[in-house]
Scaffold this active site. Structure first.
Site, PDB file in Angstrom:
ATOM      1  N   ASP A   1     -33.829  20.166 -75.647  1.00 33.81           N
ATOM      2  CA  ASP A   1     -34.425  20.809 -74.469  1.00 33.81           C
ATOM      3  C   ASP A   1     -35.156  19.826 -73.570  1.00 33.81           C
ATOM      4  OD1 ASP A   1     -33.579  23.300 -75.553  1.00 33.81           O
ATOM      5  OD2 ASP A   1     -35.320  23.250 -76.875  1.00 33.81           O
TER       6      ASP A   1
ATOM      7  N   LYS B   1     -31.205  17.259 -70.496  1.00 38.06           N
ATOM      8  CA  LYS B   1     -29.992  16.431 -70.518  1.00 38.06           C
ATOM      9  C   LYS B   1     -28.991  16.902 -69.476  1.00 38.06           C
ATOM     10  CE  LYS B   1     -29.028  17.435 -74.818  1.00 38.06           C
ATOM     11  NZ  LYS B   1     -30.211  17.941 -75.463  1.00 38.06           N
TER      12      LYS B   1
ATOM     13  N   GLY C   1     -28.494  25.123 -75.359  1.00 36.29           N
ATOM     14  CA  GLY C   1     -28.442  25.797 -74.069  1.00 36.29           C
ATOM     15  C   GLY C   1     -28.783  24.776 -73.021  1.00 36.29           C
ATOM     16  N   HIS C   2     -28.003  24.683 -71.989  1.00 35.62           N
ATOM     17  CA  HIS C   2     -28.402  23.782 -70.929  1.00 35.62           C
ATOM     18  C   HIS C   2     -28.395  24.505 -69.600  1.00 35.62           C
ATOM     19  CE1 HIS C   2     -24.325  22.706 -72.427  1.00 35.62           C
ATOM     20  NE2 HIS C   2     -23.986  23.069 -71.231  1.00 35.62           N
TER      21      HIS C   2
ATOM     22  N   GLN D   1     -28.776  19.389 -78.659  1.00 36.16           N
ATOM     23  CA  GLN D   1     -29.992  19.244 -79.465  1.00 36.16           C
ATOM     24  C   GLN D   1     -30.592  17.836 -79.269  1.00 36.16           C
ATOM     25  OE1 GLN D   1     -27.138  20.697 -81.321  1.00 36.16           O
ATOM     26  NE2 GLN D   1     -27.885  22.631 -80.582  1.00 36.16           N
TER      27      GLN D   1
HETATM   28  P1  IMP Z   1     -29.634  26.152 -85.833  1.00 42.78           P
HETATM   29  O1  IMP Z   1     -29.058  24.999 -85.081  1.00 42.78           O
HETATM   30  O2  IMP Z   1     -29.469  27.459 -85.119  1.00 42.78           O
HETATM   31  O3  IMP Z   1     -29.183  26.180 -87.263  1.00 42.78           O
HETATM   32  O4  IMP Z   1     -31.225  25.927 -85.905  1.00 42.78           O
HETATM   33  C1  IMP Z   1     -31.808  24.888 -86.669  1.00 42.78           C
HETATM   34  C2  IMP Z   1     -33.023  24.310 -85.961  1.00 42.78           C
HETATM   35  O5  IMP Z   1     -32.597  23.601 -84.802  1.00 42.78           O
HETATM   36  C3  IMP Z   1     -34.018  25.361 -85.478  1.00 42.78           C
HETATM   37  O6  IMP Z   1     -35.322  24.824 -85.578  1.00 42.78           O
HETATM   38  C4  IMP Z   1     -33.657  25.533 -84.020  1.00 42.78           C
HETATM   39  O7  IMP Z   1     -34.730  26.010 -83.243  1.00 42.78           O
HETATM   40  C5  IMP Z   1     -33.270  24.124 -83.647  1.00 42.78           C
HETATM   41  N1  IMP Z   1     -32.342  24.064 -82.523  1.00 42.78           N
HETATM   42  C6  IMP Z   1     -31.017  24.300 -82.549  1.00 42.78           C
HETATM   43  N2  IMP Z   1     -30.489  24.132 -81.325  1.00 42.78           N
HETATM   44  C7  IMP Z   1     -31.493  23.757 -80.520  1.00 42.78           C
HETATM   45  C8  IMP Z   1     -31.567  23.407 -79.121  1.00 42.78           C
HETATM   46  O8  IMP Z   1     -30.587  23.371 -78.383  1.00 42.78           O
HETATM   47  N3  IMP Z   1     -32.809  23.069 -78.682  1.00 42.78           N
HETATM   48  C9  IMP Z   1     -33.903  23.051 -79.467  1.00 42.78           C
HETATM   49  N4  IMP Z   1     -33.873  23.369 -80.758  1.00 42.78           N
HETATM   50  C10 IMP Z   1     -32.680  23.719 -81.277  1.00 42.78           C
END
Ligand code: IMP
Length: 505
Positions: free
Chosen positions: A23, A26, A50-51, A255
């Site tokens: 977040d 990017k 999410g972007h 991420q």
């Molecule tokens: P998952 O990817 O849904 O399995 O989540 C695992 C961890 O990664 C959690 O703490 C989410 O909040 C974090 N996470 C996954 N995708 C993002 C992102 O795009 N931005 C910020 N945190 C993320």
């Protein structure tokens, strides 16, 4: 000419990767690079990311489609690589949005080896989180972890299976049989409730006796297959061919470094490798084929979900508030209506202020993001693990305008019971500038800050680095020193034009 293109002179492959917990903005940098490139590749992650990109004041939010799609009309290719956890239902929603906006998706290609997210993955993800007792990860609930886990267990399905209906059905039934044994140990009512979620077709995949309505899943995925068939190709071969032809390629990270399954704060991570190495692999390339890495660092830190966050404003109270189910931006506004007063309200209030200024509410989950000061130690730890060709882009610097003081973490005091980490023993009171991704170590590390005076001026319309207030430049240069890599791009607002280049020191 876009000044960012100067940084890309003589390069063919550029990667954009977040150096924090995701977040970081990017999408906007990728959008600039998309103008320069012939192809944008999204190599890892899934609909958990999410972007948001703002063009001419209009916001576009995507989860799976590469940000470069908004340049599609210029004939650029957009690829979803083999490292992606592909939820066809979300992808099709995004494609529908594009079509509604009058944009084409003719140049969107999906790796035939991308990993398919299936309804059982979403159920597994959600039931695990719902039943976790004190060991929640705070996932996005998009089935990402179980999808990648299936890949490593060698029972997963890939996009290519969509093209072969009877093979798809056989593999799906086998996969469901494996998962059903485990899922049946959970309370049936809880499973039924989870399966009513819109991401699970509002209960259409639920079967009272068999748990999963296999026929409904097969029929739904057959529809997805029909819609996506033309786009599913061997993207590795496509990339190789573009490389050979001298085309320019951008790898769009998802991420961030600290959320990498291999290099992040395990277990509070996602399930893909979001570092440059992971990006190269997910795109079918070698690290050595990347000519320039742009590490994105937001001017402050945010984290979504659970996990250690030493510089969090408001500490554990902030984490508890942001992770309370149902807490939203509207609820926060109702509880803390006066933004200006938050600046006097101690660290928690300051965190709410920063969250509001930076619009730090999840694109995917809508959750308030936990907010904190820049952690120079953890950032340095991530950047040291990035290639030598890395330059940094500082984003959202404008959000800090108006703060009387800004803090930057330069070290930690360990404050836990004795702990052995690698070859080092940690005792309470030990002071260090050592960074590690060990979650236990970080959870017991108290930040040691350097305070810098803030700047009052709004900087959203600044167009040159030298026009920034001196205090803002001091701040950027401190981030740079602590990272040990040059900051070459600065972003001061959501619009793509609010970006400029900083000359090499
Ligand atoms: P998952 O990817 O849904 O399995 O989540 C695992 C961890 O990664 C959690 O703490 C989410 O909040 C974090 N996470 C996954 N995708 C993002 C992102 O795009 N931005 C910020 N945190 C993320």
């Amino acid at each position: 000419m876009n000044p960012i293109f100067e940084l890309l002179r003589g390069k063919q492959v550029a990667a954009v990767v977040c150096t924090q917990w995701g977040d970081t903005g990017k999408g906007k940098i990728v959008d600039h690079l998309a103008d320069w490139s012939d192809m944008v590749v999204r190599p890892t992650g899934g609909a958990n990311a999410g972007h948001t990109i703002v063009i001419d004041g209009k916001r576009y939010a995507f989860h799976l489609i590469p940000s470069g799609i908004l340049r599609d009309h210029q004939g650029k290719k957009n690829l979803i690589g083999s490292g992606v956890a592909l939820d066809p239902s979300i992808l099709l929603q995004e494609i529908t949005l594009l079509v509604t906006e009058g944009l084409s998706w003719e140049n969107l290609f999906i790796s035939h080896r991308s990993k398919l997210v299936l309804p059982q993955h979403i159920v597994l993800d959600r039931i695990r989180e719902a039943s976790a007792k004190g060991d929640k990860i705070g996932t996005t609930g998009r089935g990402i972890g179980p999808c990648y886990a299936d890949h490593y267990r060698r029972i997963g399905l890939i996009a290519n299976d969509l093209l072969n209906p009877s093979l798809f059905a056989t593999k799906l039934r086998k996969n469901l049989a494996e998962h059903k044994r485990y899922l049946e140990s959970f309370d049936r009512e809880a499973l039924r409730a989870i399966m009513q979620h819109p991401h699970l077709a509002h209960g259409a995949f639920y079967d009272e006796t068999r748990l999963f309505n296999e026929e409904a899943i097969i029929a739904t995925y057959a529809r997805f297959a029909e819609a996506l068939r033309e786009a599913i190709v061997d993207t590795d071969a496509l990339i190789r061919e573009e490389l050979r032809r001298g085309m320019r390629i951008v790898l769009e990270g998802a991420q961030g470094h600290r959320l990498s399954i291999d290099h992040g704060d395990y277990p509070f991570v996602t399930s893909s490798d979001c570092t440059v190495t992971g990006l190269a692999k997910g795109a079918g390339l070698f690290d050595s084929e990347i000519d320039l890495t742009i590490g994105i660092v937001k001017a402050y830190a945010t984290r979504v979900g659970e996990g250690p966050f030493p510089t969090e404003l408001g500490g554990l109270a902030s984490a508890a508030w942001c992770n309370t189910p149902g807490v939203s931006e509207a609820m926060e506004l109702e509880r803390y209506p006066e933004t200006a007063r938050l600046l006097e309200g101690g660290p928690f209030g300051l965190g709410v202020w920063l969250r509001r200024q930076g619009a730090e509410y999840g694109t995917t989950t809508k959750r308030p993001r936990r907010v904190g000061w820049h952690d120079g130690v953890l950032h340095g730890h991530a950047v040291k693990r990035m290639p030598k060709n890395t330059i940094l882009a500082v984003t959202k610097l404008d959000v800090l305008s108006g703060l009387p003081t800004i803090q930057v973490c330069e070290g930690y005091e360990f404050q836990g019971p004795d702990y052995q980490l690698g070859g080092t023993e940690w005792h309470s009171g030990k002071v260090t500038s050592y960074g590690d991704s060990d979650a236990h170590f970080l959870a017991h590390s108290h930040p040691l800050y350097r305070s810098l005076p803030g700047w009052r001026q709004q900087i959203g319309d600044v167009t040159r680095y030298t026009q920034l207030p001196g205090k803002a430049r001091d701040y950027v240069e401190l981030i740079e020193r602590l990272a040990g890599r040059p900051v070459r791009i600065v972003s001061v607002g959501p619009d793509r034009n609010q970006t400029f280049v900083k000359k090499a020191a």
